[in-house]
Design an enzyme around this catalytic site. Structure first.
Site, PDB file in Angstrom:
ATOM      1  N   ASP A 217       0.829  -1.211   0.000  1.00 56.04           N
ATOM      2  CA  ASP A 217       0.000   0.000   0.000  1.00 56.04           C
ATOM      3  C   ASP A 217       0.863   1.259   0.000  1.00 56.04           C
ATOM      4  O   ASP A 217       0.564   2.237  -0.688  1.00 56.04           O
ATOM      5  CB  ASP A 217      -0.913   0.032   1.237  1.00 56.04           C
ATOM      6  CG  ASP A 217      -2.065  -0.959   1.107  1.00 56.04           C
ATOM      7  OD1 ASP A 217      -2.225  -1.536   0.006  1.00 56.04           O
ATOM      8  OD2 ASP A 217      -2.787  -1.162   2.100  1.00 56.04           O
TER       9      ASP A 217
ATOM     10  N   HIS B  48      12.718  13.713   3.234  1.00 53.73           N
ATOM     11  CA  HIS B  48      13.904  13.176   3.905  1.00 53.73           C
ATOM     12  C   HIS B  48      14.243  11.824   3.294  1.00 53.73           C
ATOM     13  O   HIS B  48      13.611  10.818   3.605  1.00 53.73           O
ATOM     14  CB  HIS B  48      13.581  13.080   5.409  1.00 53.73           C
ATOM     15  CG  HIS B  48      14.696  12.597   6.256  1.00 53.73           C
ATOM     16  ND1 HIS B  48      14.500  11.961   7.452  1.00 53.73           N
ATOM     17  CD2 HIS B  48      16.034  12.639   6.078  1.00 53.73           C
ATOM     18  CE1 HIS B  48      15.665  11.634   7.965  1.00 53.73           C
ATOM     19  NE2 HIS B  48      16.600  12.039   7.160  1.00 53.73           N
TER      20      HIS B  48
HETATM   21  P1  NAD Z   1      27.322  16.741   1.792  1.00 51.68           P
HETATM   22  O1  NAD Z   1      28.233  17.561   2.609  1.00 51.68           O
HETATM   23  O2  NAD Z   1      27.799  15.456   1.245  1.00 51.68           O
HETATM   24  O3  NAD Z   1      26.814  17.605   0.552  1.00 51.68           O
HETATM   25  C1  NAD Z   1      26.401  18.916   0.658  1.00 51.68           C
HETATM   26  C2  NAD Z   1      26.676  19.591  -0.688  1.00 51.68           C
HETATM   27  O4  NAD Z   1      26.065  20.849  -0.704  1.00 51.68           O
HETATM   28  C3  NAD Z   1      28.169  19.808  -0.956  1.00 51.68           C
HETATM   29  O5  NAD Z   1      28.496  19.186  -2.176  1.00 51.68           O
HETATM   30  C4  NAD Z   1      28.291  21.312  -1.033  1.00 51.68           C
HETATM   31  O6  NAD Z   1      29.257  21.728  -1.973  1.00 51.68           O
HETATM   32  C5  NAD Z   1      26.911  21.722  -1.443  1.00 51.68           C
HETATM   33  N1  NAD Z   1      26.586  23.093  -1.105  1.00 51.68           N
HETATM   34  C6  NAD Z   1      26.899  23.772   0.022  1.00 51.68           C
HETATM   35  N2  NAD Z   1      26.416  25.036  -0.059  1.00 51.68           N
HETATM   36  C7  NAD Z   1      25.785  25.155  -1.254  1.00 51.68           C
HETATM   37  C8  NAD Z   1      25.108  26.195  -1.896  1.00 51.68           C
HETATM   38  N3  NAD Z   1      24.959  27.379  -1.343  1.00 51.68           N
HETATM   39  N4  NAD Z   1      24.599  25.971  -3.121  1.00 51.68           N
HETATM   40  C9  NAD Z   1      24.733  24.764  -3.708  1.00 51.68           C
HETATM   41  N5  NAD Z   1      25.381  23.726  -3.134  1.00 51.68           N
HETATM   42  C10 NAD Z   1      25.895  23.915  -1.915  1.00 51.68           C
HETATM   43  O7  NAD Z   1      26.012  16.556   2.662  1.00 51.68           O
HETATM   44  P2  NAD Z   1      24.899  15.413   2.574  1.00 51.68           P
HETATM   45  O8  NAD Z   1      25.292  14.301   3.470  1.00 51.68           O
HETATM   46  O9  NAD Z   1      24.605  15.130   1.153  1.00 51.68           O
HETATM   47  O10 NAD Z   1      23.653  16.130   3.256  1.00 51.68           O
HETATM   48  C11 NAD Z   1      22.875  17.069   2.574  1.00 51.68           C
HETATM   49  C12 NAD Z   1      21.581  17.275   3.333  1.00 51.68           C
HETATM   50  O11 NAD Z   1      20.905  16.025   3.466  1.00 51.68           O
HETATM   51  C13 NAD Z   1      21.746  17.796   4.746  1.00 51.68           C
HETATM   52  O12 NAD Z   1      20.665  18.638   5.042  1.00 51.68           O
HETATM   53  C14 NAD Z   1      21.683  16.558   5.600  1.00 51.68           C
HETATM   54  O13 NAD Z   1      21.267  16.809   6.908  1.00 51.68           O
HETATM   55  C15 NAD Z   1      20.650  15.753   4.841  1.00 51.68           C
HETATM   56  N6  NAD Z   1      20.683  14.312   5.008  1.00 51.68           N
HETATM   57  C16 NAD Z   1      21.842  13.614   5.013  1.00 51.68           C
HETATM   58  C17 NAD Z   1      21.843  12.235   5.142  1.00 51.68           C
HETATM   59  C18 NAD Z   1      23.115  11.429   5.099  1.00 51.68           C
HETATM   60  O14 NAD Z   1      23.065  10.235   5.425  1.00 51.68           O
HETATM   61  N7  NAD Z   1      24.224  11.981   4.690  1.00 51.68           N
HETATM   62  C19 NAD Z   1      20.616  11.560   5.254  1.00 51.68           C
HETATM   63  C20 NAD Z   1      19.433  12.285   5.228  1.00 51.68           C
HETATM   64  C21 NAD Z   1      19.475  13.659   5.084  1.00 51.68           C
END
Ligand code: NAD
Length: 697
Positions: free
Chosen positions: A284, A437
């Site tokens: 579902d 998320h």
């Molecule tokens: P990451 O550090 O791997 O990637 C973040 C990216 O954002 C980097 O490549 C950076 O260059 C880019 N960035 C920063 N400022 C920017 C801007 N102004 N414009 C465009 N790009 C920009 O981080 P991540 O692990 O991919 O996490 C990203 C988001 O996802 C966060 O909010 C995190 O909390 C969330 N998240 C992460 C996970 C995980 O397991 N890593 C899981 C769920 C959610």
């Protein structure tokens, strides 16, 4: 309308099973009765020399009716369910006329069992054969566990029955599960020809057929593998191994009886009820049954993804793989090149794992265009933000992204912790803003926790769900709140592990208890993978609200701080809760000095309750606060999000499995010993008082 129609060709009766008005053939009571009548008539008819069993659907037979099984709570009723079909199968085998199964498309569970009771089997090249019962906490109950090892040998039979994975026609031919594979159009002719050439005697009914001694080493190996991959609720695999081993040493009729008894025990078990319920709930959720009705479908062709890191790269790849045109936006040229290179690597991994052809990979990568600003997005249908978890950075990104894409297109944030209602304030139109998320690795993990902020519109929710459907994700929809649903509950779990560590319980014991329970990885090893400094941030933000019950007596942050001060930061630096030898965790000698043991050793059962009850309690609190709409969403989120063991049916079904009354009593004892975070919420006490459950069955 008949369910099973008969057509005779040159002395062969072709019985075609074609359930009226249904997409697949399932072994309903009516279908089985009609099949039995048709078989009986054909066996009694002197002009019939042989019989072919075929399907009028795209697949052969999909198996038993799970809803029928789910209702059964009495073992005698379960045995009665298979009694009739067992008798029909023995009649087929011993009726004196050759019977051949003509298998097209999918033959699952009871479908394969029916084919096994035929004297020979022909498969169309599109056939897929499997015995997935184990994944539902069941075993085949119509002779499958006894016929299969006698037909194809014990080793391959164990693989099929305990792994639950289907095999294609070629593999089925190689292992002797089918006798011939032919093009789809030739299936019936080939089956008729085979019916003429087959002797109507099964190997196990031949004169002189003797019980075989089971290969002890093979079973020992299978049992070791079963112990490694099963949690305490997963009883089906071990039961399957037992009935095969016992049955092989018995005459065939006695072996069938052995299977029947064990099958009945599994049908009424909590494991089967949990797994079957979950099976329907996941179906579902995948079909997004909860999409707001009345909102018109949103047809997306393109999406902009901001942030090309771990998560953004995965989202961009997944969206392109779903056929969308993707614009990936990064902060500068260098970061963009890095992001695109990582995406190319993801493609490479998919090809290596056989999940994608090189040509498909090339087409996917060609759909991703990188840029460093927000120009040219006016026609883009949706935006997803996955930049660093810093509010000021997200604010600047959301202002630009929400102004750049098509008006009304959803703008989603992948934030793990920041309130959606706050972030919505940075968008030109807060109604189009929503949380999405994702879980990493995005291209593999199905769950997306969709978070509605205070002003998210129904249209935005529907459009976001349409996007996720395209991405083949399984969403659950929750409301905004600290740590939403999944992060908050995972923090209560991994945080409890840290509190235990602080009391001097060893990481090895904590992780062993968790994996024996059925978690894929222990919480200490998981925390090391996340990285301890990052975890301090996550815990601090989830517990920043000091009114939270889950904070009472919780020492997770202090314990993590002590570790970080001792230079222990996590797996990436080779030194966390564990030491690392060639990437594998080994115990770190300094842990006992950092956190000396307080009092006597803690029993496994106590640790298990602390780790698992903590999750269920936090889930109930999230439900009381209106974060979660219902227990089914909670369970789906828990098994897909942090791999809560499926044998328990999910984190709230776990409470049902224990029984609410006993669960509350155990929580009271835990609260008295370890702190107020184990106090049962009122709704749970009320449920316990009336012996209620989260799920009917
Ligand atoms: P990451 O550090 O791997 O990637 C973040 C990216 O954002 C980097 O490549 C950076 O260059 C880019 N960035 C920063 N400022 C920017 C801007 N102004 N414009 C465009 N790009 C920009 O981080 P991540 O692990 O991919 O996490 C990203 C988001 O996802 C966060 O909010 C995190 O909390 C969330 N998240 C992460 C996970 C995980 O397991 N890593 C899981 C769920 C959610």
């Amino acid at each position: 309308m008949p369910i099973v129609a008969r057509n005779d060709r040159d002395g062969i009766a072709v019985l075609t099973w074609d359930q009226p008005g249904a997409p697949v053939n399932t072994k309903t009571r009516a279908a089985q009765e009609e099949l039995a009548q048709q078989l009986e008539a054909a066996l009694a008819d002197d002009i019939v020399l042989g019989i072919v069993l075929a399907s009028g659907k795209r697949g052969f037979v999909a198996g038993g009716d799970l809803r029928d099984l789910q209702r059964v709570t009495d073992p005698a009723e379960a045995t009665a369910l298979v009694e009739a079909v067992r008798a029909v199968m023995r009649r087929m085998e011993k009726g004196g006329k050759p019977i051949v199964a003509a298998i097209n498309g999918a033959a699952m569970g009871g479908g394969v069992e029916l084919a096994l009771a035929c004297h020979a089997r022909v498969a169309a090249s599109d056939a897929l054969l499997g015995l997935p019962e184990v994944t539902l906490g069941l075993m085949p109950g119509a002779g499958g566990t006894q016929r299969l090892p006698r037909l194809i040998g014990v080793g391959p039979a164990l693989d099929l029955l305990t792994g639950g994975k289907p095999v294609d026609a070629v593999a089925a031919l190689e292992m002797g599960l089918v006798d011939r594979v032919v093009p789809r159009d030739d299936l019936l002719d080939a089956a008729i020809a085979l019916a003429r050439a087959t002797r109507p005697v099964q190997p196990w009914d031949r004169v002189g057929a003797k019980p075989q001694a089971a290969d002890a080493a093979l079973f020992a190996k299978a049992r070791a593998q079963c112990a490694r991959r099963s949690g305490i609720a997963d009883i089906a695999e071990a039961a399957i191994l037992d009935v095969i081993e016992t049955g092989l040493a018995q005459p065939f009729e006695a072996a069938l009886e052995t299977e029947r008894r064990a099958f009945a025990g599994l049908v009424v078990s909590a494991t089967a009820k949990n797994r079957i319920r979950l099976h329907f709930a996941l179906n579902d959720a995948r079909a997004i049954k909860g999409r707001p009705q009345g909102e018109p479908p949103y047809h997306l062709r393109s999406v902009a993804v901001v942030g090309g890191g771990t998560m953004g790269g995965g989202i961009a790849f997944t969206a392109a793989a779903a056929g969308l045109a993707v614009t990936l936006i990064e902060v500068g040229d260098e970061a963009l090149a890095r992001g695109l290179a990582a995406i190319a690597k993801t493609g490479e991994r998919q090809v290596k794992a056989g999940r994608m052809t090189p040509a498909d990979r090339d087409a996917v990568l060609a759909r991703i265009k990188g840029q460093t600003g927000y120009a040219g997005l006016a026609e883009v249908d949706a935006g997803i933000e996955a930049v660093v978890e810093v509010e000021a950075v997200k604010a600047a990104v959301l202002r630009q992204l929400s102004a750049a894409i098509r008006p009304g297109g959803p703008v989603a944030s992948n934030t793990s912790t920041l309130p959606i209602t706050t972030l919505a304030g940075y968008c030109a139109d807060p109604e189009v803003f929503i949380g999405a998320h994702f879980f990493g690795p995005v291209e593999r993990m199905p769950l997306v926790e969709v978070i509605c902020g205070a002003r998210t519109s129904e249209a935005t929710l529907a459009r976001t769900l349409d996007l996720l459907k395209l991405l083949r994700k399984t969403p659950i929809v929750v409301q905004d709140g600290l740590g939403f649903y999944t992060s908050r509950v995972v923090a209560s779990y991994t945080g409890e592990a840290m509190t235990l560590l602080g009391e001097g319980v060893s990481a090895g014991q904590i992780d062993r208890v968790a994996t024996e329970f059925g978690m894929v990885i222990g919480p200490c090893a998981m925390n090391d993978m996340t990285g301890l400094p990052l975890l301090i941030d996550i815990f601090s933000s989830v517990r920043s609200d000091d009114t939270r019950v889950s904070n009472r007596g919780n020492r997770a942050v202090e314990v993590l701080q002590a570790l970080v001060e001792a230079g222990r930061t996590g797996r990436r630096d080779g030194a966390g809760i564990y030491d690392y030898a060639e990437g594998k965790p080994v115990s770190w000698g300094g842990l006992a000095a950092l956190f000396p043991r307080q009092g006597a050793a803690m029993p496994d059962a106590e640790i298990r309750k602390r780790l698992m009850h903590a999750q269920a309690l936090e889930t109930v609190r999230a439900m009381e606060e209106g974060i979660l709409a219902n227990a089914t969403d909670a369970d789906v989120g828990s098994v897909l999000g942090w791999m809560f063991p499926r044998g328990f049916g999910g984190v709230l079904s776990y409470v049902d499995t224990i029984g609410a009354r006993r669960f509350v009593a155990e929580c009271d004892a835990l609260a008295a010993a370890y702190g107020g975070r184990f106090e049962a919420p009122q709704s749970l006490r009320d449920m316990a008082a009336r012996d209620g459950r989260f799920h009917a069955l």
